[in-house]
Structures are given as structure tokens and as C-alpha cells.
Design a protein around this motif. Structure first.
Motif, PDB file in Angstrom:
ATOM      1  N   LEU A  65       0.998  -1.072  -0.253  1.00 29.28           N
ATOM      2  CA  LEU A  65       0.167   0.009  -0.210  1.00 29.28           C
ATOM      3  C   LEU A  65       0.916   1.532  -0.063  1.00 29.28           C
ATOM      4  CD1 LEU A  65      -2.438  -0.978   2.434  1.00 29.28           C
ATOM      5  CD2 LEU A  65      -2.453  -0.731  -0.043  1.00 29.28           C
ATOM      6  N   SER A  66       2.151   0.623   1.131  1.00 34.03           N
ATOM      7  CA  SER A  66       2.988   2.276   0.647  1.00 34.03           C
ATOM      8  C   SER A  66       4.176   1.479   0.936  1.00 34.03           C
ATOM      9  CB  SER A  66       2.066   3.477   1.602  1.00 34.03           C
ATOM     10  OG  SER A  66       2.474   3.088   3.061  1.00 34.03           O
ATOM     11  N   GLY A  67       5.338   2.732   0.342  1.00 38.39           N
ATOM     12  CA  GLY A  67       7.253   2.146   0.971  1.00 38.39           C
ATOM     13  C   GLY A  67       7.457   1.441   0.216  1.00 38.39           C
ATOM     14  N   ARG A  68       8.655   0.590   0.310  1.00 35.70           N
ATOM     15  CA  ARG A  68       8.900  -0.511  -0.413  1.00 35.70           C
ATOM     16  C   ARG A  68       9.817  -1.219   0.626  1.00 35.70           C
ATOM     17  NH1 ARG A  68      12.409  -1.034  -4.888  1.00 35.70           N
ATOM     18  NH2 ARG A  68      12.515   1.217  -5.141  1.00 35.70           N
ATOM     19  N   PHE A  69       9.315  -2.562  -0.467  1.00 39.98           N
ATOM     20  CA  PHE A  69       9.300  -3.989   0.476  1.00 39.98           C
ATOM     21  C   PHE A  69      10.861  -5.414   0.077  1.00 39.98           C
ATOM     22  CE2 PHE A  69       5.407  -1.720   2.710  1.00 39.98           C
ATOM     23  CZ  PHE A  69       6.053  -2.569   3.817  1.00 39.98           C
ATOM     24  N   GLY A  70      11.102  -5.539   0.753  1.00 38.81           N
ATOM     25  CA  GLY A  70      11.637  -6.550   0.051  1.00 38.81           C
ATOM     26  C   GLY A  70      11.626  -8.111   0.481  1.00 38.81           C
ATOM     27  N   PHE A  71      10.659  -9.425  -0.419  1.00 34.68           N
ATOM     28  CA  PHE A  71      10.166 -10.544  -0.104  1.00 34.68           C
ATOM     29  C   PHE A  71      11.640 -11.272  -0.759  1.00 34.68           C
ATOM     30  CE2 PHE A  71       7.019  -7.984  -0.667  1.00 34.68           C
ATOM     31  CZ  PHE A  71       6.316  -7.368   0.368  1.00 34.68           C
ATOM     32  N   TRP A  72      11.484 -11.960   0.793  1.00 32.03           N
ATOM     33  CA  TRP A  72      12.381 -13.805   0.482  1.00 32.03           C
ATOM     34  C   TRP A  72      11.332 -15.015   0.605  1.00 32.03           C
ATOM     35  CZ3 TRP A  72      13.826  -9.382   2.527  1.00 32.03           C
ATOM     36  CH2 TRP A  72      15.843  -8.713   3.169  1.00 32.03           C
ATOM     37  N   CYS A  73      11.674 -15.714  -0.545  1.00 31.12           N
ATOM     38  CA  CYS A  73      11.231 -17.089  -0.743  1.00 31.12           C
ATOM     39  C   CYS A  73      11.300 -18.142  -1.074  1.00 31.12           C
ATOM     40  CB  CYS A  73       9.666 -16.470  -0.881  1.00 31.12           C
ATOM     41  SG  CYS A  73       8.325 -18.235  -1.334  1.00 31.12           S
ATOM     42  N   ALA A  74      12.028 -19.325  -1.047  1.00 27.46           N
ATOM     43  CA  ALA A  74      12.332 -20.138  -1.505  1.00 27.46           C
ATOM     44  C   ALA A  74      13.710 -19.737  -2.492  1.00 27.46           C
ATOM     45  CB  ALA A  74      12.349 -20.532  -2.876  1.00 27.46           C
ATOM     46  N   GLY A  75      14.919 -18.827  -1.739  1.00 27.37           N
ATOM     47  CA  GLY A  75      15.739 -18.553  -2.622  1.00 27.37           C
ATOM     48  C   GLY A  75      15.703 -17.393  -3.074  1.00 27.37           C
ATOM     49  N   ASP A  76      14.491 -16.774  -3.469  1.00 24.83           N
ATOM     50  CA  ASP A  76      14.016 -15.926  -4.728  1.00 24.83           C
ATOM     51  C   ASP A  76      13.956 -14.302  -3.987  1.00 24.83           C
ATOM     52  OD1 ASP A  76      14.116 -17.312  -6.956  1.00 24.83           O
ATOM     53  OD2 ASP A  76      12.112 -17.873  -7.029  1.00 24.83           O
ATOM     54  N   TYR A  77      14.750 -13.624  -4.911  1.00 28.19           N
ATOM     55  CA  TYR A  77      14.385 -12.180  -3.702  1.00 28.19           C
ATOM     56  C   TYR A  77      13.989 -11.171  -4.611  1.00 28.19           C
ATOM     57  CZ  TYR A  77      15.353  -7.602  -1.730  1.00 28.19           C
ATOM     58  OH  TYR A  77      14.947  -6.117  -1.372  1.00 28.19           O
ATOM     59  N   VAL A  78      12.991 -10.127  -4.384  1.00 26.90           N
ATOM     60  CA  VAL A  78      11.852  -9.657  -4.996  1.00 26.90           C
ATOM     61  C   VAL A  78      11.337  -7.794  -4.343  1.00 26.90           C
ATOM     62  CG1 VAL A  78       9.888 -10.505  -4.885  1.00 26.90           C
ATOM     63  CG2 VAL A  78      10.231  -8.948  -6.906  1.00 26.90           C
ATOM     64  N   GLU A  79      11.909  -6.702  -4.879  1.00 27.14           N
ATOM     65  CA  GLU A  79      11.133  -5.496  -4.549  1.00 27.14           C
ATOM     66  C   GLU A  79      10.318  -5.335  -4.703  1.00 27.14           C
ATOM     67  OE1 GLU A  79      14.586  -3.198  -3.325  1.00 27.14           O
ATOM     68  OE2 GLU A  79      15.855  -4.061  -2.423  1.00 27.14           O
ATOM     69  N   LEU A  80       9.814  -4.427  -3.858  1.00 26.44           N
ATOM     70  CA  LEU A  80       8.329  -4.355  -4.688  1.00 26.44           C
ATOM     71  C   LEU A  80       7.552  -2.358  -4.067  1.00 26.44           C
ATOM     72  CD1 LEU A  80       6.098  -7.453  -4.153  1.00 26.44           C
ATOM     73  CD2 LEU A  80       6.844  -6.553  -6.235  1.00 26.44           C
ATOM     74  N   THR A  81       7.103  -1.586  -4.074  1.00 23.17           N
ATOM     75  CA  THR A  81       7.161  -0.118  -4.350  1.00 23.17           C
ATOM     76  C   THR A  81       5.878  -0.693  -4.258  1.00 23.17           C
ATOM     77  OG1 THR A  81       7.321   0.545  -6.450  1.00 23.17           O
ATOM     78  CG2 THR A  81       8.702   0.396  -4.361  1.00 23.17           C
ATOM     79  N   GLU A  82       4.831   0.534  -3.984  1.00 21.91           N
ATOM     80  CA  GLU A  82       3.213   0.550  -3.454  1.00 21.91           C
ATOM     81  C   GLU A  82       2.878   0.645  -5.094  1.00 21.91           C
ATOM     82  OE1 GLU A  82       0.162   4.531  -3.901  1.00 21.91           O
ATOM     83  OE2 GLU A  82       2.010   5.057  -2.708  1.00 21.91           O
ATOM     84  N   GLY A  83       1.359  -0.912  -4.479  1.00 25.31           N
ATOM     85  CA  GLY A  83       1.049  -0.916  -5.846  1.00 25.31           C
ATOM     86  C   GLY A  83       1.356  -2.518  -6.332  1.00 25.31           C
ATOM     87  N   GLY A  84       2.617  -2.951  -5.939  1.00 24.42           N
ATOM     88  CA  GLY A  84       3.293  -4.270  -6.208  1.00 24.42           C
ATOM     89  C   GLY A  84       2.744  -5.564  -5.545  1.00 24.42           C
ATOM     90  N   SER A  85       2.160  -6.749  -5.744  1.00 27.62           N
ATOM     91  CA  SER A  85       1.680  -7.583  -5.508  1.00 27.62           C
ATOM     92  C   SER A  85       2.298  -9.104  -5.254  1.00 27.62           C
ATOM     93  CB  SER A  85       0.955  -7.877  -5.705  1.00 27.62           C
ATOM     94  OG  SER A  85      -0.151  -7.102  -5.961  1.00 27.62           O
ATOM     95  N   ILE A  86       2.556  -9.664  -4.153  1.00 24.05           N
ATOM     96  CA  ILE A  86       3.208 -11.263  -4.884  1.00 24.05           C
ATOM     97  C   ILE A  86       2.433 -11.959  -3.692  1.00 24.05           C
ATOM     98  CG2 ILE A  86       4.788 -10.593  -2.564  1.00 24.05           C
ATOM     99  CD1 ILE A  86       7.393 -11.967  -3.554  1.00 24.05           C
ATOM    100  N   ALA A  87       2.977 -12.843  -3.746  1.00 27.68           N
ATOM    101  CA  ALA A  87       2.232 -14.781  -3.628  1.00 27.68           C
ATOM    102  C   ALA A  87       3.086 -14.999  -3.167  1.00 27.68           C
ATOM    103  CB  ALA A  87       0.901 -15.470  -4.525  1.00 27.68           C
ATOM    104  N   LEU A  88       2.731 -15.593  -1.378  1.00 28.21           N
ATOM    105  CA  LEU A  88       3.377 -16.959  -1.432  1.00 28.21           C
ATOM    106  C   LEU A  88       2.838 -17.925  -0.660  1.00 28.21           C
ATOM    107  CD1 LEU A  88       5.507 -14.045   0.940  1.00 28.21           C
ATOM    108  CD2 LEU A  88       6.157 -15.259  -1.273  1.00 28.21           C
TER     109      LEU A  88
END
Length: 153
Positions: A65-88
Motif C-alpha cells: 500500500l505504501s513504501g518499499r519491501f523486500g520479499f524472500w521466498c524459496a531462494g528468490d528475492y524481489v523488491e516491490l513498491t506501492e501497488g506491487g503484489s506477491i503471493a507466497l
């Protein structure tokens, strides 16, 4: 639990605020959806986020919804900002962190629902040690891999 046969609504400025590992706002509870899903907002300070963990019961969907987030899952890394989505997926070690300079907000949907109740229990019990946190977490199908397994994230 009632059957999920009517809309579950969370109007703006509604929801139950809970202070457990930061501020969480519970928006839709599992009991409002026949257990199908739960939804909450997480307000996360810069540099904060949970340690590597595994949900055995539910999949998670995050929308920034706001900000910048890093997501780690199963050896992968992705950064997302406002509007980005990820399913874990459930059963896979993962974590996230606010990698931005300001407080960030996430909308989190868990399916099936139920995990959203973790935060009020933590607020009520006020665990002080990692062992106490792990004990509460186990009741929600949440585990934390041993330190040796954390190198993947």
C-alpha cells in the motif's frame, strides 16, 4: 463457523487495531468468510519485518500500500513498491522486510483464514522470549527454521 454466503465488508477507517510486532489492523476475520480468508494491514517501520518463517496452513497474498519491501521466498528475492503484489505459498520458508526509508504498509490476505487472529493473541499474551513467541506461533501452524537453515534468506 457460518457459511460464506454474504459480503464481508471492511469500510475505510474501520478494523481492529492491534499492537503486536508493530501495528496491525484486522480488516476481515475468518469467521466473516466461513474460514475462506482473513485480511489485515501491517504497518512496518524501516528495517523491520519478521524473521524467516513457514506457514503450514495458509497461503499469503501481499499488496504494498505504501513504501518499499523486500520479499524472500524459496531462494528468490524481489523488491516491490506501492501497488506491487506477491503471493507466497504455504510450507515454503519466507520473510519480508521494509527496505525503504519510511514506514510502509502492506495489505495481507491469508487463505484459508485464521492466521489474522495471531496478532490479537500476541498482544494479549505479551510474549517476551523467542521460546514464548514460538509457542504461540505453533498454535497457528507457524514455525521458524533453525538458524542453520536461515542462510537461504
Amino acid at each position: 463457523m457460518e457459511k460464506f454466503d454474504h459480503a464481508a465488508v471492511s469500510p475505510p477507517a474501520h478494523g481492529m487495531a492491534v499492537m503486536a510486532f508493530g501495528k496491525h489492523v484486522l480488516r476481515i476475520m475468518a469467521e466473516n468468510t466461513g474460514g475462506s480468508l482473513g485480511m489485515f494491514e501491517a504497518c512496518v517501520l524501516p528495517g523491520e519485518g519478521p524473521p524467516l518463517h513457514v506457514h503450514e496452513r495458509e497461503d499469503e497474498l501481499f499488496r504494498v500500500l505504501s513504501g518499499r519491501f523486500g520479499f524472500w521466498c524459496a531462494g528468490d528475492y524481489v523488491e516491490l513498491t506501492e501497488g506491487g503484489s506477491i503471493a507466497l505459498p504455504r510450507g515454503v520458508p519466507h520473510r519480508f522486510r521494509n527496505v525503504g526509508q519510511t514506514e510502509g504498509r502492506l495489505m495481507v490476505i491469508v487463505t484459508p483464514g485464521g492466521f489474522e487472529s495471531f496478532f490479537p493473541i500476541v498482544e494479549l499474551c505479551k510474549p517476551e522470549t523467542p521460546e514464548q513467541i514460538a509457542s504461540i506461533a505453533r498454535g497457528f501452524g507457524l514455525t521458524f527454521p533453525p538458524e542453520d537453515d536461515r542462510k537461504v534468506a
